[in-house]
Write an enzyme that holds these catalytic residues in place. Structure first.
Site, PDB file in Angstrom:
ATOM      1  N   ASP A  71     -22.632  16.932   6.623  1.00 24.37           N
ATOM      2  CA  ASP A  71     -23.607  16.426   7.598  1.00 24.37           C
ATOM      3  C   ASP A  71     -23.892  14.955   7.304  1.00 24.37           C
ATOM      4  O   ASP A  71     -23.495  14.439   6.266  1.00 24.37           O
ATOM      5  CB  ASP A  71     -24.898  17.247   7.556  1.00 24.37           C
ATOM      6  CG  ASP A  71     -25.292  17.619   6.148  1.00 24.37           C
ATOM      7  OD1 ASP A  71     -25.154  16.776   5.243  1.00 24.37           O
ATOM      8  OD2 ASP A  71     -25.754  18.767   5.939  1.00 24.37           O
ATOM      9  N   ASP A  73     -26.756  12.009   6.984  1.00 23.42           N
ATOM     10  CA  ASP A  73     -28.187  11.715   6.840  1.00 23.42           C
ATOM     11  C   ASP A  73     -28.421  10.222   7.007  1.00 23.42           C
ATOM     12  O   ASP A  73     -27.639   9.402   6.521  1.00 23.42           O
ATOM     13  CB  ASP A  73     -28.687  12.154   5.454  1.00 23.42           C
ATOM     14  CG  ASP A  73     -28.609  13.656   5.280  1.00 23.42           C
ATOM     15  OD1 ASP A  73     -28.685  14.374   6.298  1.00 23.42           O
ATOM     16  OD2 ASP A  73     -28.448  14.126   4.136  1.00 23.42           O
ATOM     17  N   ASP A 150     -31.499  11.325  -6.669  1.00 23.72           N
ATOM     18  CA  ASP A 150     -31.133  11.946  -7.941  1.00 23.72           C
ATOM     19  C   ASP A 150     -30.027  11.214  -8.698  1.00 23.72           C
ATOM     20  O   ASP A 150     -30.240  10.717  -9.801  1.00 23.72           O
ATOM     21  CB  ASP A 150     -30.818  13.445  -7.770  1.00 23.72           C
ATOM     22  CG  ASP A 150     -29.939  13.762  -6.576  1.00 23.72           C
ATOM     23  OD1 ASP A 150     -29.419  12.821  -5.946  1.00 23.72           O
ATOM     24  OD2 ASP A 150     -29.757  14.963  -6.280  1.00 23.72           O
TER      25      ASP A 150
HETATM   26  P1  ATP Z   1     -24.276  18.120   0.130  1.00 25.99           P
HETATM   27  O1  ATP Z   1     -25.009  18.047   1.453  1.00 25.99           O
HETATM   28  O2  ATP Z   1     -22.844  17.860   0.188  1.00 25.99           O
HETATM   29  O3  ATP Z   1     -24.643  19.322  -0.620  1.00 25.99           O
HETATM   30  P2  ATP Z   1     -25.994  15.903  -0.490  1.00 25.99           P
HETATM   31  O4  ATP Z   1     -25.893  14.830  -1.518  1.00 25.99           O
HETATM   32  O5  ATP Z   1     -26.038  15.471   0.931  1.00 25.99           O
HETATM   33  O6  ATP Z   1     -24.820  16.911  -0.770  1.00 25.99           O
HETATM   34  P3  ATP Z   1     -28.515  17.112  -0.004  1.00 25.99           P
HETATM   35  O7  ATP Z   1     -29.176  18.245  -0.670  1.00 25.99           O
HETATM   36  O8  ATP Z   1     -28.147  17.238   1.427  1.00 25.99           O
HETATM   37  O9  ATP Z   1     -27.255  16.751  -0.863  1.00 25.99           O
HETATM   38  O10 ATP Z   1     -29.478  15.838  -0.201  1.00 25.99           O
HETATM   39  C1  ATP Z   1     -29.281  14.591   0.454  1.00 25.99           C
HETATM   40  C2  ATP Z   1     -29.652  13.442  -0.464  1.00 25.99           C
HETATM   41  O11 ATP Z   1     -31.036  13.518  -0.788  1.00 25.99           O
HETATM   42  C3  ATP Z   1     -28.923  13.444  -1.799  1.00 25.99           C
HETATM   43  O12 ATP Z   1     -27.680  12.794  -1.723  1.00 25.99           O
HETATM   44  C4  ATP Z   1     -29.908  12.688  -2.684  1.00 25.99           C
HETATM   45  O13 ATP Z   1     -29.801  11.307  -2.505  1.00 25.99           O
HETATM   46  C5  ATP Z   1     -31.251  13.135  -2.143  1.00 25.99           C
HETATM   47  N1  ATP Z   1     -31.772  14.321  -2.878  1.00 25.99           N
HETATM   48  C6  ATP Z   1     -31.620  15.631  -2.544  1.00 25.99           C
HETATM   49  N2  ATP Z   1     -32.225  16.440  -3.420  1.00 25.99           N
HETATM   50  C7  ATP Z   1     -32.799  15.636  -4.332  1.00 25.99           C
HETATM   51  C8  ATP Z   1     -33.585  15.862  -5.496  1.00 25.99           C
HETATM   52  N3  ATP Z   1     -33.869  17.105  -5.876  1.00 25.99           N
HETATM   53  N4  ATP Z   1     -34.018  14.783  -6.188  1.00 25.99           N
HETATM   54  C9  ATP Z   1     -33.739  13.516  -5.789  1.00 25.99           C
HETATM   55  N5  ATP Z   1     -32.985  13.248  -4.723  1.00 25.99           N
HETATM   56  C10 ATP Z   1     -32.528  14.269  -3.982  1.00 25.99           C
HETATM   57 MG    MG Z   2     -26.362  16.793   2.647  1.00 28.55          MG
END
Ligand code: ATP
Ligand code: MG
Length: 448
Positions: A71, A73, A150
């Site tokens: 997705d 963001d 993170d």
């Molecule tokens: P995927 O969607 O492929 O699992 P993602 O990196 O997009 O990976 P998400 O859970 O969708 O993961 O989160 C989007 C973004 O938000 C992350 O890339 C990170 O920058 C931030 N993020 C998410 N969870 C946390 C957290 N627990 N602490 C700090 N930042 C976070």
């Molecule tokens: Mg994501």
């Protein structure tokens, strides 16, 4: 200054203390035709309305690897209300932190306003005694938004203004070196949000990245903080853990760091006191099958894996219930409920998952109970396929006789006429067995 005012302050007017490294379009490989057209629409609309707009997080990380993101963001300096005004197809969600969802048919583009620290607004960023953030609703600048993310590779911003990548934390270098590194002091960041420990494992495995040693060390000691995380918060993260195509490796790494025990304590207990290797083998096979199915592009039902995690405990509990005087089927059903309600204290899952697990477990006894129309009824059960796969695993691990698997595999594929013959043969052999069993009893009577 209230929330609203903080949100509308444009980023460009705030002075930045840190200098970002900017990677121009020619210094990275992200091209617009890899970006979802809906995400581009959102970015351009925000830009045309005078706001800053960036792609951020997993999508930038995955695009840099040449992978298709799940997705897209968006991060912006527009407040959620301003985003809502800019799009007709937009809804604001979230209580902990307000986000805008922009809808395009089935695709949702998530738009988040930059988050900031809470200087002067202390109660907006409350921590508990372990250092965990409890409340968190404060808008800020891009630079402030960066340090709340993170990992460095999750904190790269793709700027729609000039197609450059903005990097405040050395994320691009870590990305190129294939390293997972937390932003800031690892222990503090884990204490703020222990879920980051399992996210670290998930990303390291999925991306084949190594883990920076400083970020690895504190995990062994801090893993137990996961126990304080509300089960509902862990629902999505734990489901994602095993559905990315690398379940075997993820499982091993979670166990290595002592994290698995806090997500699935019941399974951990089964694994640690295994008497004959059954639970371990069953879980290992199920993890392998999950990865294989994903590699083949087949669908995955998340309940299946969890049902193997908990199976050993369900059987043991059922035995206790029967010993306590309950009829077998009631004892078994109750055991299923008991184990599920214990598990959801650690990691929640949607109700349908619990129901599906209960079905799959309950159907196991019916595979050897094939008389009359029972075999047909089992075949017609909505969870037959999953229960059959589960039974095959039990056969593979020696818990069930191989003949049972062969019989059911054949029964599903042959014609109706053949099915009838199979059942007749089964009926004859079972009545034959019964007759043979009676003989010694008759002889015994004659002796007396
Ligand atoms: P995927 O969607 O492929 O699992 P993602 O990196 O997009 O990976 P998400 O859970 O969708 O993961 O989160 C989007 C973004 O938000 C992350 O890339 C990170 O920058 C931030 N993020 C998410 N969870 C946390 C957290 N627990 N602490 C700090 N930042 C976070
Ligand atoms: Mg994501």
């Amino acid at each position: 200054m209230n929330q609203q005012n903080a949100a509308v302050t444009p980023v460009s007017e705030k002075k930045s203390a840190l200098e970002p490294r900017i990677y121009t379009r020619s210094e990275h490989n992200i091209s617009r035709n890899q970006i979802s057209s809906n995400a581009l629409k959102v970015l351009y609309r925000l830009k045309n309305e005078g706001y800053d707009a960036y792609l951020v997080g997993g999508c930038v990380r995955d695009l840099l690897l040449g992978r298709e993101p799940k997705d897209f963001d968006v991060a912006t300096n527009a407040s959620p209300e301003q985003v809502k005004q800019a799009f007709r197809n937009c809804r604001l969600i979230g209580r902990r932190f307000r986000l805008a969802h922009v809808f395009f048919g089935r695709e949702i583009i998530e738009v988040a306003t930059f988050r900031g620290p809470s200087e002067g607004v202390q109660d907006l960023q409350k921590k508990d005694q372990d250092g965990r953030l409890l409340r968190d609703n404060n808008y800020g600048t891009l630079e402030e938004d960066v340090v709340r993310r993170d990992f460095t590779v999750n904190a790269l911003y793709y700027n729609i203004k000039d197609f450059s990548i903005v990097d405040y934390v050395g994320g691009m270098e870590d990305h190129r070196a294939g390293v997972m590194r937390l932003i800031g002091d690892p222990e503090t960041r884990y204490r703020e949000d222990p879920v980051r420990m399992i996210r670290l494992v998930r990303f390291a495995v999925k991306l084949s990245f190594s883990i920076n040693p400083e970020c690895e060390k504190p995990i062994f000691q801090l893993a137990e903080l996961l126990a304080n995380i509300p089960a509902a918060r862990l629902q999505d993260e734990t489901l994602k853990l095993f559905l990315s195509g690398y379940a075997v490796e993820t499982f091993e790494m979670l166990r290595h760091y002592g994290l698995f025990a806090h997500l699935y304590p019941i399974a951990e207990q089964s694994l640690s006191n295994e008497e004959n290797g059954f639970p371990k083998l069953l879980i290992a096979r199920a993890l392998e099958n999950t990865d294989k199915r994903i590699a083949e592009g087949k669908s995955i039902a998340p309940f299946f894996l969890i049902s193997t995690f908990l199976w050993d405990a369900v059987k043991k509990q059922a035995k206790l219930n029967v010993e306590a005087g309950l009829p077998e089927s009631v004892g078994f059903q109750q055991a299923a409920s008991q184990i599920i309600s214990q598990q959801v204290k650690s990691t929640a899952f949607p109700k349908y998952i619990g129901m599906a697990m209960r079905d799959v477990w309950g159907l196991q006894v019916r595979f050897s109970n094939r008389g009359g129309t029972r075999a047909y009824r089992l075949l017609g059960h909505p969870k037959f396929r999953a229960a059959y796969d589960f039974m095959l695993l039990r056969v593979e691990t020696g818990e069930e006789a191989p003949e049972l698997a062969t019989w059911w595999t054949e029964f599903q594929t042959v014609s109706e006429k053949e099915q009838k013959k199979m059942l007749d043969r089964l009926h004859k052999s079972s009545t034959g067995k019964r007759r043979r069993r009676r003989k010694p009893a008759v002889k015994k009577q004659q002796h007396d």
